[in-house]
Design a protein around this motif. Structure first.
Motif, PDB file in Angstrom:
ATOM      1  N   ASN A   2     -23.059 -28.767  15.969  1.00 32.50           N
ATOM      2  CA  ASN A   2     -24.292 -29.561  15.913  1.00 32.50           C
ATOM      3  C   ASN A   2     -24.126 -30.805  16.787  1.00 32.50           C
ATOM      4  O   ASN A   2     -23.195 -31.585  16.576  1.00 32.50           O
ATOM      5  CB  ASN A   2     -24.587 -29.987  14.475  1.00 32.50           C
ATOM      6  N   ILE A   3     -25.024 -30.972  17.749  1.00 32.05           N
ATOM      7  CA  ILE A   3     -24.898 -32.080  18.702  1.00 32.05           C
ATOM      8  C   ILE A   3     -26.135 -32.955  18.611  1.00 32.05           C
ATOM      9  O   ILE A   3     -27.264 -32.469  18.769  1.00 32.05           O
ATOM     10  CB  ILE A   3     -24.764 -31.537  20.135  1.00 32.05           C
ATOM     11  N   ILE A  72     -22.545 -33.618  11.774  1.00 33.67           N
ATOM     12  CA  ILE A  72     -22.752 -33.660  13.229  1.00 33.67           C
ATOM     13  C   ILE A  72     -21.369 -33.548  13.868  1.00 33.67           C
ATOM     14  O   ILE A  72     -20.435 -34.249  13.466  1.00 33.67           O
ATOM     15  CB  ILE A  72     -23.421 -34.983  13.662  1.00 33.67           C
ATOM     16  N   ASP A  73     -21.239 -32.659  14.859  1.00 33.28           N
ATOM     17  CA  ASP A  73     -19.946 -32.500  15.536  1.00 33.28           C
ATOM     18  C   ASP A  73     -19.807 -33.459  16.716  1.00 33.28           C
ATOM     19  O   ASP A  73     -18.733 -34.019  16.934  1.00 33.28           O
ATOM     20  CB  ASP A  73     -19.803 -31.059  16.029  1.00 33.28           C
ATOM     21  N   SER A 127     -13.459 -31.429   9.992  1.00 33.46           N
ATOM     22  CA  SER A 127     -13.367 -30.820  11.336  1.00 33.46           C
ATOM     23  C   SER A 127     -13.452 -31.888  12.437  1.00 33.46           C
ATOM     24  O   SER A 127     -14.020 -32.967  12.230  1.00 33.46           O
ATOM     25  CB  SER A 127     -14.486 -29.790  11.519  1.00 33.46           C
ATOM     26  N   ALA A 128     -12.918 -31.550  13.623  1.00 33.33           N
ATOM     27  CA  ALA A 128     -12.866 -32.506  14.741  1.00 33.33           C
ATOM     28  C   ALA A 128     -14.264 -32.908  15.184  1.00 33.33           C
ATOM     29  O   ALA A 128     -15.171 -32.079  15.262  1.00 33.33           O
ATOM     30  CB  ALA A 128     -12.121 -31.868  15.906  1.00 33.33           C
ATOM     31  N   LYS A 129     -14.430 -34.184  15.475  1.00 32.52           N
ATOM     32  CA  LYS A 129     -15.739 -34.686  15.878  1.00 32.52           C
ATOM     33  C   LYS A 129     -15.601 -35.667  17.044  1.00 32.52           C
ATOM     34  O   LYS A 129     -14.540 -36.249  17.253  1.00 32.52           O
ATOM     35  CB  LYS A 129     -16.416 -35.387  14.706  1.00 32.52           C
ATOM     36  N   LEU A 130     -16.720 -35.827  17.755  1.00 34.31           N
ATOM     37  CA  LEU A 130     -16.737 -36.721  18.915  1.00 34.31           C
ATOM     38  C   LEU A 130     -17.940 -37.649  18.831  1.00 34.31           C
ATOM     39  O   LEU A 130     -19.058 -37.191  18.576  1.00 34.31           O
ATOM     40  CB  LEU A 130     -16.832 -35.894  20.207  1.00 34.31           C
ATOM     41  N   PRO A 175      -9.773 -39.954  10.797  1.00 32.59           N
ATOM     42  CA  PRO A 175      -9.012 -39.629  12.019  1.00 32.59           C
ATOM     43  C   PRO A 175      -9.527 -38.400  12.766  1.00 32.59           C
ATOM     44  O   PRO A 175      -9.150 -38.179  13.910  1.00 32.59           O
ATOM     45  CB  PRO A 175      -7.587 -39.408  11.489  1.00 32.59           C
ATOM     46  N   GLN A 176     -10.398 -37.627  12.123  1.00 27.87           N
ATOM     47  CA  GLN A 176     -10.974 -36.444  12.796  1.00 27.87           C
ATOM     48  C   GLN A 176     -12.007 -36.839  13.842  1.00 27.87           C
ATOM     49  O   GLN A 176     -12.431 -36.004  14.652  1.00 27.87           O
ATOM     50  CB  GLN A 176     -11.589 -35.491  11.757  1.00 27.87           C
ATOM     51  N   VAL A 177     -12.443 -38.104  13.832  1.00 27.88           N
ATOM     52  CA  VAL A 177     -13.474 -38.548  14.785  1.00 27.88           C
ATOM     53  C   VAL A 177     -12.811 -39.245  15.966  1.00 27.88           C
ATOM     54  O   VAL A 177     -12.047 -40.205  15.779  1.00 27.88           O
ATOM     55  CB  VAL A 177     -14.482 -39.513  14.119  1.00 27.88           C
ATOM     56  N   LYS A 178     -13.085 -38.756  17.171  1.00 24.74           N
ATOM     57  CA  LYS A 178     -12.601 -39.413  18.389  1.00 24.74           C
ATOM     58  C   LYS A 178     -13.775 -40.088  19.084  1.00 24.74           C
ATOM     59  O   LYS A 178     -14.899 -39.582  19.050  1.00 24.74           O
ATOM     60  CB  LYS A 178     -11.963 -38.400  19.348  1.00 24.74           C
ATOM     61  N   PHE A 179     -13.500 -41.195  19.738  1.00 22.45           N
ATOM     62  CA  PHE A 179     -14.555 -41.968  20.407  1.00 22.45           C
ATOM     63  C   PHE A 179     -14.364 -41.939  21.916  1.00 22.45           C
ATOM     64  O   PHE A 179     -13.237 -41.952  22.409  1.00 22.45           O
ATOM     65  CB  PHE A 179     -14.532 -43.425  19.928  1.00 22.45           C
TER      66      PHE A 179
END
Ligand code: NAP
Length: 214
Positions: A2-3, A72-73, A127-130, A175-179
């Motif tokens: 989901n973007i 939201i991914d 899950s990994a997110k951006l 920590p799964q969220v990267k910026f």
């Protein structure tokens, strides 16, 4: 996948929306101040209203999103202003004014951070997110060799600091969220069309944006 793309109706945000929507199994939610408040869907593209300078508008969008999406991914925030009908970028201190400083700060810096604050529950699953915000090279203090453009420069520097600070905080808590802070380079959009005359046409066309791989 989901973007959520803020500013999906014009410029860089629209180009990214089209690229993401080409992936049939991705759900792409695009926002604009011109879209309706109700979430509307056409195939894998959804549209919803959002003004990131307005807390009520952000909350309404979040409510619409949570009716359909648990998470939201990717958040790709392309919202930004440089000039309006009322003003152009300042060339000298005597042109600096409170309204322009405030408008740029509210959209380019404050809006990005407060949006993430409101959407935090959508980023808490493991899950990994951006989360990517479109910034600008002009927000670099070290790279400022030309001067001018006070409000825009200051707002982008503030955006960079706000997201950097949040990245440190969420490295501990989420920590799964990267910026990412993105510098797109001069791109042929409404925002830049008064200022890109000296660039070779092919150096900044939107079609030069490469598809995202995940
Ligand atoms: N173009 C360049 O050369 C260049 C260079 C460096 C950085 N950038 C950055 O890239 C980003 C995208 O700019 P662009 O070139 O695509 O400009 P643009 O075509 O003028 O688009 C600006 C976008 O920002 C959205 N926006 C503005 N105020 C908003 C608000 N209060 N709430 C929600 N959305 C808002 C607009 O959405 P609606 O009007 O549809 O609501 C529109 O989608 C900006 O952050 C800009 O600073 C651009």
């Amino acid at each position: 996948m989901n973007i959520l793309i803020i500013g999906a109706n014009r410029g860089i945000g629209k180009a990214l929306t089209d690229l993401c929507a080409a992936h049939q199994n991705w759900q792409v939610i695009g926002t604009s101040r011109d879209f309706d408040p109700e979430l509307k869907r056409t195939e894998n593209v959804w549209q919803v209203h959002c003004d990131i300078t307005n807390q009520v508008s952000i909350k309404r969008m979040r409510q619409q999103l949570t009716t359909q999406f648990e998470q939201i991914d990717w958040l790709l925030n392309c919202a930004g202003i440089l000039h309006t009908d009322a003003y152009m970028p300042e060339k000298a201190l005597k042109q600096v004014n409170a309204q322009q400083l405030m408008d740029n700060y509210q959209t380019n810096a404050m809006g990005h951070l407060l949006l993430i604050q409101q959407l935090e529950p959508l980023f808490t699953s493991p899950s990994a997110k951006l989360i990517a915000s479109v910034s600008a090279r002009i927000g670099s203090i070290e790279d400022n060799h030309l001067g001018g453009w006070y409000a825009y420069r200051m707002s982008k520097a503030a955006l960079n600091m706000g997201i950097k600070t949040l990245a440190i905080e969420w490295a501990r808590t989420h920590p799964q969220v990267k910026f990412m802070l993105l510098h797109p380079g001069t791109t042929d959009t409404d925002l830049s069309n008064h200022f890109n005359k000296g660039y070779p046409k092919d150096s900044y066309k939107l079609r030069k944006i490469q598809p995202i791989t995940y």
